[in-house]
Motif scaffolding. Structure first.
Motif, PDB file in Angstrom:
ATOM      1  N   THR A  42      27.734  -6.431 -14.754  1.00 23.43           N
ATOM      2  CA  THR A  42      28.625  -7.314 -15.516  1.00 23.43           C
ATOM      3  C   THR A  42      30.090  -7.066 -15.180  1.00 23.43           C
ATOM      4  OG1 THR A  42      28.733  -5.720 -17.313  1.00 23.43           O
ATOM      5  CG2 THR A  42      27.048  -7.413 -17.482  1.00 23.43           C
ATOM      6  N   ASP A  43      30.877  -8.146 -15.278  1.00 22.69           N
ATOM      7  CA  ASP A  43      32.329  -8.058 -15.079  1.00 22.69           C
ATOM      8  C   ASP A  43      32.993  -8.567 -16.331  1.00 22.69           C
ATOM      9  OD1 ASP A  43      34.980  -8.164 -14.152  1.00 22.69           O
ATOM     10  OD2 ASP A  43      34.691 -10.162 -13.310  1.00 22.69           O
ATOM     11  N   PRO A  44      33.777  -7.772 -17.066  1.00 20.85           N
ATOM     12  CA  PRO A  44      33.940  -6.329 -16.886  1.00 20.85           C
ATOM     13  C   PRO A  44      32.781  -5.559 -17.541  1.00 20.85           C
ATOM     14  CG  PRO A  44      35.335  -7.120 -18.665  1.00 20.85           C
ATOM     15  CD  PRO A  44      34.570  -8.306 -18.152  1.00 20.85           C
ATOM     16  N   ARG A  88      27.728  -3.059 -16.058  1.00 19.46           N
ATOM     17  CA  ARG A  88      26.376  -2.703 -16.487  1.00 19.46           C
ATOM     18  C   ARG A  88      25.364  -3.546 -15.728  1.00 19.46           C
ATOM     19  NH1 ARG A  88      29.193  -3.457 -21.208  1.00 19.46           N
ATOM     20  NH2 ARG A  88      28.316  -5.555 -21.314  1.00 19.46           N
ATOM     21  N   ALA A  98      26.451 -15.258 -17.145  1.00 15.24           N
ATOM     22  CA  ALA A  98      26.995 -13.906 -17.004  1.00 15.24           C
ATOM     23  C   ALA A  98      27.877 -13.877 -15.776  1.00 15.24           C
ATOM     24  CB  ALA A  98      25.861 -12.886 -16.871  1.00 15.24           C
ATOM     25  N   GLN A  99      29.061 -13.263 -15.920  1.00 11.30           N
ATOM     26  CA  GLN A  99      29.957 -13.069 -14.785  1.00 11.30           C
ATOM     27  C   GLN A  99      29.583 -11.722 -14.188  1.00 11.30           C
ATOM     28  OE1 GLN A  99      32.404 -15.604 -14.965  1.00 11.30           O
ATOM     29  NE2 GLN A  99      31.706 -16.238 -16.991  1.00 11.30           N
ATOM     30  N   ALA A 145      32.822 -12.275  -6.583  1.00 11.85           N
ATOM     31  CA  ALA A 145      32.542 -12.731  -7.946  1.00 11.85           C
ATOM     32  C   ALA A 145      31.425 -13.775  -7.946  1.00 11.85           C
ATOM     33  CB  ALA A 145      33.800 -13.322  -8.564  1.00 11.85           C
TER      34      ALA A 145
END
Lengths: 528, 330, 263
Positions: free
Chosen positions: B184-186, B189, B202-203, B223
């Motif tokens: 994940t960003d940020p 995880r 989800a980014q 990204a």
């Protein structure tokens, strides 16, 4: 002789013995400047530039042009503990810790917007009054150069804080560079020191923003002003004003007080605006990272037309022989702007080519008396306004309950339909204004008093207008269409050349006028 | 009503009309007083500026209509400065308008063109100079000078060479490799397929190996956006369908038009919209462009899960991500 | 229902629906205010569900079906949970005022008690996300503003703008402003993904991270104007508008004064 006069005399003597300045000053302190509000537009731009220099120097004392990653632990709590560039941190420091720092940032940014706004307004004034004609073509080109540089300088300037909004702008600029055929990716890698965004572009654009471009600005503005000084200012037509004189007030003391006072007025207005209205709140945008984006990401207004063009471009790319050409970027990002600015810079020469008018012009045109030019101007302006509106289509959509798709399609179609329409409407408007002028001169003004004739009819009494007014309305000359342009030097008609045809067509369009009253032209324009 | 018009001639400059202050001593005194008041107001502005600088703390806020709660220090500093400058200007202009002589002056213009004798003199000087240097005759010097000047113009190009590295394959490659976990960003995880509900996004970024730092340049091409649909909603080719995992589809978040982050996902229409130039991509049809200036779909990242059930990349991107460039082959 | 839906694009459909909705709100209100007194005496869970069902039948069933099974113009509500009802009805989005592209936030048609009853009824149909409790949404205690800002810019700003002012989506839809959103509603929106908004799962954005986002939004709602009027916080568009109108306008006005002869 009083003491102060004696001291003043001694100083003047000391300087003059070493410079010989008295002769030059004697002549130039009484230099005459014509008075008109529209002549102050260029001054607004000049004064904004001075304000930009002053406020810019203040900002450099604390600004750290570096993309070094640091942990923010400053006063602004909503960003505390985040990683960001030193440039962004130092901008936060100026905004929140330096007394008057935020005010100075806002003065700098508002002055930049005013600088560009005043340049464009000044350009419109010069265009619509025909002030760019001989002998002022050089100054027109310098002006177009200043406008172009101003756009670049402004863009680099607001990119310096390295916030999310400006970083997005830099990302788009990088995409335009990268889209150039053959050299694009090399240029992009050289400009950014590697892959976007890298860690070198803030220091690099800082040097360009505070040293290189301001240096060029100073040089160009100096030449621009020296030419105005040397060629003397143009003036609006009126009684007693001719092609051979200039009517106005002397530099010392009137113009000094007015122009000097106006500098303080411009500075004061910018300071008030900066006190009352926030601009570029970078602490709300957040630090830049390529993975984030905000809704409604727009450039400053003077780049808005470019953004609007890019938005409306059709989705076309060519893939052939293992290469890609992105027409959807090149056309709106480089080709159309290139044509626009080249056309603008060359317009004085284009006009003199199709009118065949190679004489000096010191008297300005009333826009209605040059219907073709005024209509061309309105056409170009319509083009730019559509692109700017499309550049803000998302903001317009949410605030006026429209959809971005509607505005986009309106722009895509309107960009072809509306400018020609603006040309036609403006030209007709100019011609009817000319007709109204003609009526006024021939029949006098309506008094509103009714009179009954012997036959029992009511007519309105007309009064002749004053000599001054009549002169004002008839002093302009009306050029006839060039007859010879479709013939070669032997008088043989040669209608086949494209250039000849175009020239004849434009010349005819330019000569469409309402015959002014009072017989032939009274304007004294002899070739000196 | 129409009558024969006299030819209209220039009546000349109108007679000077005296101002009130020129003829009436009372008006003159009044004008003088007005100018003085304007200058005095400027002084008050400066005092306000100084007082705000010293006495208003930078943390002080004040509530005003229209402005809302605003920083009092900056506000009064700016108001003081603005009024101080504005009134100097207004005073000077008012002074010039009302009290300085307002007779219009006529100055003659001079012709820009030089006198014929000067022009001839100039041409002669240039010709003489050119002849004295012998540039016309000595063609060997002329050519060698041309060569040396031309060559020396290349030096700046070489000097600028080290501005940046050559692109090589950097625009074509990303840090996604076979088996790279999606994090994940940020937050960094790793995520499992079951972590995403239908309609969820989800980014994500590629997981860093120990010792690696994530630079902005990496994020700029790595990204990725994950979107979970119902598997039956896809309209994909069998190959592209195999790149999805249980309805989860992954696209590069870097716009194929100009590189903005395309993360604006509309759950109902299943469209992705780029906020920069409004290119609209249809997610179920492999991000096909359905509106706006982008000419290519967003590159799709093939994903699957590893033995622990975490989402991973099946393989690197099969095409370059981000905006187009000359060397791009598709 | 099929026959009715054929007319939904009729030009009178909007006005007719509006009148219908107003009528329904009016009648529901009179019925509801009568029933609140009753439920006050019998505070049994089933009674609340029953009351919710009554409200549902009056105000919602015409579109969502008599048993919330959905219809041609409205989705099924079975399994959407109490949180969805609390969000949609509590922010006034439901019942919809007209059949526009999206439901607008407006003054809620029901009192908080009625919304709670409606939520209990819908939750009783099939389990779904529950309304987060005040303890869960204790963002003051569990949130981190700066971290929330970073999460907001990565996950929310692309639609809701950098300062939560909202922004345009495609085809006339838009992401609403968050300036009057309540913490519970923001939390519900993130776990539900109402309308155009996607879902933000708890494993992708953890509950603690959600609270950070809420804390940042709350801080931004009360963020003072540091340098004067905020101009709507929509970026440079309003700044450009202001310099052309007020800035240049004022200076041109002064220039006209400057160049006019004094009398």
């Amino acid at each position: 002789m009083s003491a102060s006069e004696r001291v003043g005399g001694q100083v003047a003597n000391y300087v003059d013995e070493r410079t010989g300045a008295a002769k030059w000053l004697k002549k130039n302190l009484t230099k005459v400047f014509p008075d008109h509000w529209s002549f102050m537009l260029g001054e607004i731009a000049l004064y904004s530039f001075i304000i930009l220099l002053l406020s810019g120097v203040f900002l450099t004392f604390w600004f750290d042009p570096s993309q070094r990653e640091v942990l923010y632990e400053g006063t602004y709590q909503p960003l505390s503990g985040l990683k960001m560039s030193a440039a962004y941190v130092s901008t936060l420091h100026i905004s929140f810790d330096i007394r008057g720092g935020l005010l100075m940032r806002q003065i700098h940014h508002w002055a930049a917007l005013l600088f560009m706004t005043a340049i464009v307004a000044h350009l419109l004034r010069v265009f619509f009054t025909g002030a760019y004609r001989k002998p002022r073509e050089f100054n027109w080109i310098i002006g177009v150069g200043l406008l172009t540089l101003g756009i670049v300088e402004g863009f680099l300037g607001y990119s310096l804080p390295d916030d999310l909004l400006s970083g997005t702008g830099i990302r788009i600029a990088e995409a335009i560079i990268q889209a150039m055929p053959v050299i694009g990716s090399y240029l992009a890698f050289f400009a950014f020191g590697g892959a976007f965004p890298g860690d070198t572009f803030i220091p690099r654009i800082f040097t360009v923003h505070v040293l290189l471009l301001p240096g060029i600005f100073l040089a160009l503005i100096t030449v621009h002003l020296m030419l105005v000084w040397y060629q003397k200012h143009t003036q609006y037509p009126g009684p007693g004003r001719t092609e051979k004189n200039v009517v106005g007030y002397p530099l010392m003391p009137i113009y000094m007080a007015k122009a000097g006072g106006f500098f303080f007025i411009v500075f004061g207005v910018i300071a008030l605006l900066s006190a009352l209205a926030s601009i570029n709140p970078i602490w709300l945008y957040g630090p830049y990272t390529p993975g984030q984006i905000s809704a409604g990401s727009q450039p400053d207004w003077y780049m808005g037309w470019l953004d609007g063009l890019v938005r409306m471009a059709p989705p076309i790319e060519t893939h052939a022989f293992g290469h890609t050409i992105s027409w959807n970027i090149l056309v709106p990002g480089l080709i159309v702007p290139g044509i626009l600015f080249t056309g603008m810079a060359l317009y004085p020469f284009i006009e003199s080519w199709f009118t065949g008018d190679k004489r000096e012009h010191q008297l300005l045109d009333r826009p209605r008396n040059a219907p073709n030019r005024t209509a061309l101007g309105a056409m170009s302006l319509t083009f730019i306004i559509i692109t700017i509106l499309n550049g803000g289509n998302d903001i317009i959509a949410t605030h006026f309950s429209l959809t971005i798709n509607q505005i986009m399609w309106f722009s895509r179609i309107g960009i072809f339909l509306l400018p020609p329409l603006a040309y036609v409407i403006t030209k007709r408007l100019c011609l009817s204004l000319q007709r109204a002028d003609r009526d006024l001169v021939e029949h006098g003004r309506e008094t509103g008093r009714l009179m009954m004739t012997a036959e029992g009819e009511f007519i309105e009494v007309h009064e002749p207008i004053s000599k001054e007014k009549a002169w004002m309305l008839t002093q302009h000359e009306q050029l006839t269409a060039l007859e010879h342009v479709t013939e070669d030097e032997h008088g043989i008609r040669n209608p086949k050349t494209m250039g000849g045809k175009l020239r004849a067509r434009l010349s005819r369009a330019d000569a469409e006028q309402i015959q002014k009253p009072g017989g032939d032209s009274h304007k004294e324009i002899d070739s000196y | 009503m129409s009558h024969e018009l006299e030819p209209i001639t220039d009546p000349g400059l109108p007679d000077h009309v005296h101002r009130a202050a020129d003829t009436d001593p009372v008006a003159e005194k009044r004008a003088e007083r007005q100018v003085a008041i304007l200058f005095a107001l400027s002084a008050i502005g400066t005092i306000l500026f100084i007082a705000s600088y010293i006495y208003i703390p930078t943390t002080e806020f004040i509530f005003l209509p229209v402005l809302g709660s605003t920083n009092a220090h900056e506000l009064f500093l700016g108001l003081g400065l603005g009024l101080s400058l504005l009134f100097i200007g207004l005073g000077a202009v008012h002074w010039a308008k009302t009290l300085m002589p307002d007779n219009e002056i006529i100055a003659e213009r001079h012709v820009m063109r030089s006198e014929d004798v000067d022009r001839k003199g100039f041409v002669d000087t240039v010709k003489e100079g050119a002849a004295a240097s012998g540039l016309g005759r000595r063609s060997l010097i002329k050519r060698s000078l041309g060569l040396s000047l031309g060559l020396s113009a290349l030096t700046p190009l070489l000097f600028l060479r080290d501005l940046g590295p050559l692109p090589k394959k950097q625009l074509e490659t990303t840090n996604w490799k076979t088996g790279t976990r999606l994090v994940t960003d940020p937050g960094d995880r790793a995520i499992k397929a079951s972590d995403l509900e239908v309609g969820a996004v989800a980014q994500v970024l590629p997981q860093l190996l120990t010792g690696e730092e994530r630079t902005l340049s990496n994020i700029g091409k790595d990204a990725v956006l994950l979107i979970r649909l119902r598997p039956e909603e896809f309209e994909l080719s069998p190959e592209r369908l195999s790149w999805t995992y249980e309805g989860i589809i992954a696209f590069s978040k870097i716009c194929s038009h100009m590189g903005c982050a395309v993360a604006l996902y509309e759950q109902q229409t299943k469209h992705l919209l780029c906020p920069c130039h409004q290119s609209t991509f249809d997610v179920p049809r492999a991000a096909k462009v359905i509106f706006g200036p982008s000419a290519r779909p967003l590159p799709q990242l093939a994903i699957t899960v590893d033995s622990e059930g975490y989402l991973i990349a099946q393989k690197p991107f099969s095409e370059p991500v981000g905006p187009s460039f000359w060397e791009r082959s598709s | 229902m099929k026959r009715l839906s054929r007319y939904r694009r009729h030009r009178f459909a909007g006005p007719v629906l509006l009148v219908f909705a107003l009528f329904m709100i009016g009648t529901t209100f009179s019925v509801a205010s009568a029933t609140t007194q009753k439920s006050a005496s019998t505070l049994v869970r089933s009674a609340a569900i029953d009351e919710g069902r009554q409200i549902f039948l009056k105000g919602c069933s015409s579109c969502h079906g008599l048993n919330a099974e959905g219809g041609s113009i409205a989705p099924s509500l079975i399994g959407v949970g109490a949180a969805a009802v609390d969000f949609q009805v509590g922010t006034g989005r439901m019942p919809m005022a007209d059949m526009s592209v999206q439901a607008m936030r407006k003054q809620p048609a029901y009192t908080p008690d009625e919304v709670a009853a409606l939520a209990k009824y819908v939750a009783s149909l099939s389990p779904g996300p529950a309304i987060p409790t005040q303890d869960v949404v204790n963002y003051e205690r569990d949130g981190n503003t700066a971290q929330g800002g970073e999460l907001f810019r990565t996950n929310c700003a692309m639609c809701h703008n950098f300062a939560g002012q909202g922004g345009a989506l495609s085809q006339g839809k838009f992401a609403p402003s968050l300036m009057s959103s309540e913490p519970v509603q923001i939390y519900e929106a993130m776990i539900l993904g109402p309308q155009s908004m996607p879902v933000f799962s708890d494993k992708v954005i953890t509950p603690a991270e959600k609270l950070s986002i809420i804390k940042w939004i709350k801080a931004t709602q009360s963020e003072p104007a540091h340098g004067g009027a905020s101009l709507g916080r929509v970026g440079p568009v309003t700044e450009g508008l202001l310099i052309w109108t007020l800035g240049l306008g004022l200076l041109i006005g002064i220039a006209v004064w400057l160049a006019t002869k004094a009398r």
